[in-house]
Design an enzyme around this catalytic site. Structure first.
Site, PDB file in Angstrom:
ATOM      1  N   HIS A 236     -42.380 121.884  44.465  1.00 25.94           N
ATOM      2  CA  HIS A 236     -42.363 123.349  44.518  1.00 25.94           C
ATOM      3  C   HIS A 236     -42.879 123.971  43.204  1.00 25.94           C
ATOM      4  O   HIS A 236     -43.763 124.815  43.210  1.00 25.94           O
ATOM      5  CB  HIS A 236     -40.931 123.868  44.739  1.00 25.94           C
ATOM      6  CG  HIS A 236     -40.272 123.407  45.991  1.00 25.94           C
ATOM      7  ND1 HIS A 236     -40.574 123.904  47.248  1.00 25.94           N
ATOM      8  CD2 HIS A 236     -39.298 122.485  46.189  1.00 25.94           C
ATOM      9  CE1 HIS A 236     -39.809 123.325  48.161  1.00 25.94           C
ATOM     10  NE2 HIS A 236     -39.026 122.455  47.557  1.00 25.94           N
TER      11      HIS A 236
HETATM   12  O1  RIB Z   1     -36.313 126.330  46.460  1.00 30.06           O
HETATM   13  C1  RIB Z   1     -36.908 125.473  45.508  1.00 30.06           C
HETATM   14  C2  RIB Z   1     -36.652 125.985  44.130  1.00 30.06           C
HETATM   15  O2  RIB Z   1     -35.253 125.973  43.854  1.00 30.06           O
HETATM   16  C3  RIB Z   1     -37.282 125.082  43.053  1.00 30.06           C
HETATM   17  O3  RIB Z   1     -37.607 125.868  41.930  1.00 30.06           O
HETATM   18  C4  RIB Z   1     -36.162 124.150  42.698  1.00 30.06           C
HETATM   19  O4  RIB Z   1     -36.293 123.630  41.366  1.00 30.06           O
HETATM   20  C5  RIB Z   1     -34.982 125.059  42.793  1.00 30.06           C
HETATM   21  O5  RIB Z   1     -34.870 125.772  41.567  1.00 30.06           O
END
Ligand code: RIB
Ligand code: CA
Length: 308
Positions: A236
């Protein structure tokens, strides 16, 4: 060089994003601020400095908020492990955090790079909101804010809310209303930035401490991702950083985006006006919707392999 500030809640995919960012030579990482998110603030701050030590760098790291603006703190330790790094072996941090609070450090960096600083936020946006509230001129000093957060469709905390927004919806809304140009890397694109078990094994087979840490730290989140029917573990937080150096790998749409902060069922939804007839008055974000995963994997693999 692109001056960039990273605000993170170093968990597993934040760690991978930091390892990638250090190898993206077009980026001048001015500073890194940490926020409570995946795990508590002390841990996200320590994890960030440990990962920088592993990468052989010592970017200044700052502490920010240890809880959301208004709501109780919620973690994501189930996914990231109690330590935030999936229990992977990693050396101690070789340096301490700075004493300046994150929001003051962000403002000073923006003043030093007027109109040029790219602020990448890959955790709950609490530090960003505090900085924008404390320094009214900050929204004019920043070039852009590129977030990992939200989703035009879907969610991973609730059916319609993503973790970084859901944990501090008021902070996210403060950002979306600030007037700063935003690039939103929501789940629409980040769920497509996955790495499969086979691709992780191929990375591991090339050897090296960093590849070993990456494989170990992602083991638990990979297992949970596969159990949820995903083809691999999602990087992500790498998406907003990769957009800075390789925008051509992505496609998206300008849209109006605002955060639900009042409702119960849809709390934290990034209401994204991509297709409706009743457009929001402004299109305040570029919402990324797709990524060339093969090319992403090539850049990511090359970055991890570059550590030797
Ligand atoms: O939903 C994914 C996000 O939430 C990413 O940034 C992960 O590291 C958590 O912080
Ligand atoms: Ca994160």
């Amino acid at each position: 060089m692109i001056p960039v500030w990273i605000d993170c809640d170093t968990g597993v995919d934040d760690a991978a994003a930091l390892l990638l960012a250090h190898q993206l030579k077009e980026l001048e990482i001015v500073g890194i601020s940490t926020v409570a998110g995946n795990v508590r603030l002390e841990k996200t701050c320590e994890n960030t400095r440990k990962v920088c030590t592993l990468a052989g760098c010592n970017y200044p790291v700052y502490r920010g908020a240890d809880r959301p603006l208004l709501r109780p703190y919620k973690d994501a330790a189930l996914f990231h492990g109690a330590d935030g790094l999936g229990g992977a072996a990693i050396m101690e941090a070789a340096y301490a955090a700075e004493s300046l609070p994150a929001w003051d450090a962000i403002y000073r960096a923006a003043q030093a790079h007027p109109g040029e600083l790219e602020l990448v936020a890959v955790g709950p946006m609490t530090n960003i909101a505090i900085a924008l509230l404390k320094y009214p001129t900050l929204s004019k000093l920043l070039k852009r804010v590129l977030i990992m957060g939200g989703a035009a469709v879907g969610g991973n905390c609730t059916p319609c809310a993503e973790f970084n927004i859901y944990t501090d919806p008021e902070a996210a809304q403060q950002l979306f209303r600030s007037g700063v140009p935003i690039v939103m890397c929501g789940l629409d694109v980040t769920l497509k930035a996955y790495i499969t078990p086979q691709e992780i094994d191929a990375l591991l087979s090339r050897g090296g401490e960093v590849a070993k840490f990456f494989a170990e730290s992602t083991k638990n989140s990979l297992r949970l991702s596969l159990e949820h029917g995903l083809p691999g573990v999602c990087m992500h937080d790498s998406c907003p950083l990769l957009y800075l150096t390789h925008p051509q790998l992505f496609c998206g749409e300008e849209a109006g985006v605002f955060v639900e902060t009042q409702a119960h069922l849809t709390l934290g939804k990034t209401v994204t006006d991509l297709y409706s007839d009743h457009q929001f008055a402004e299109k305040n974000a570029l919402v990324l919707l797709d990524i060339d995963r093969e090319k992403f994997l090539e850049v990511f693999t090359r970055a991890i392999a570059a550590y030797g």
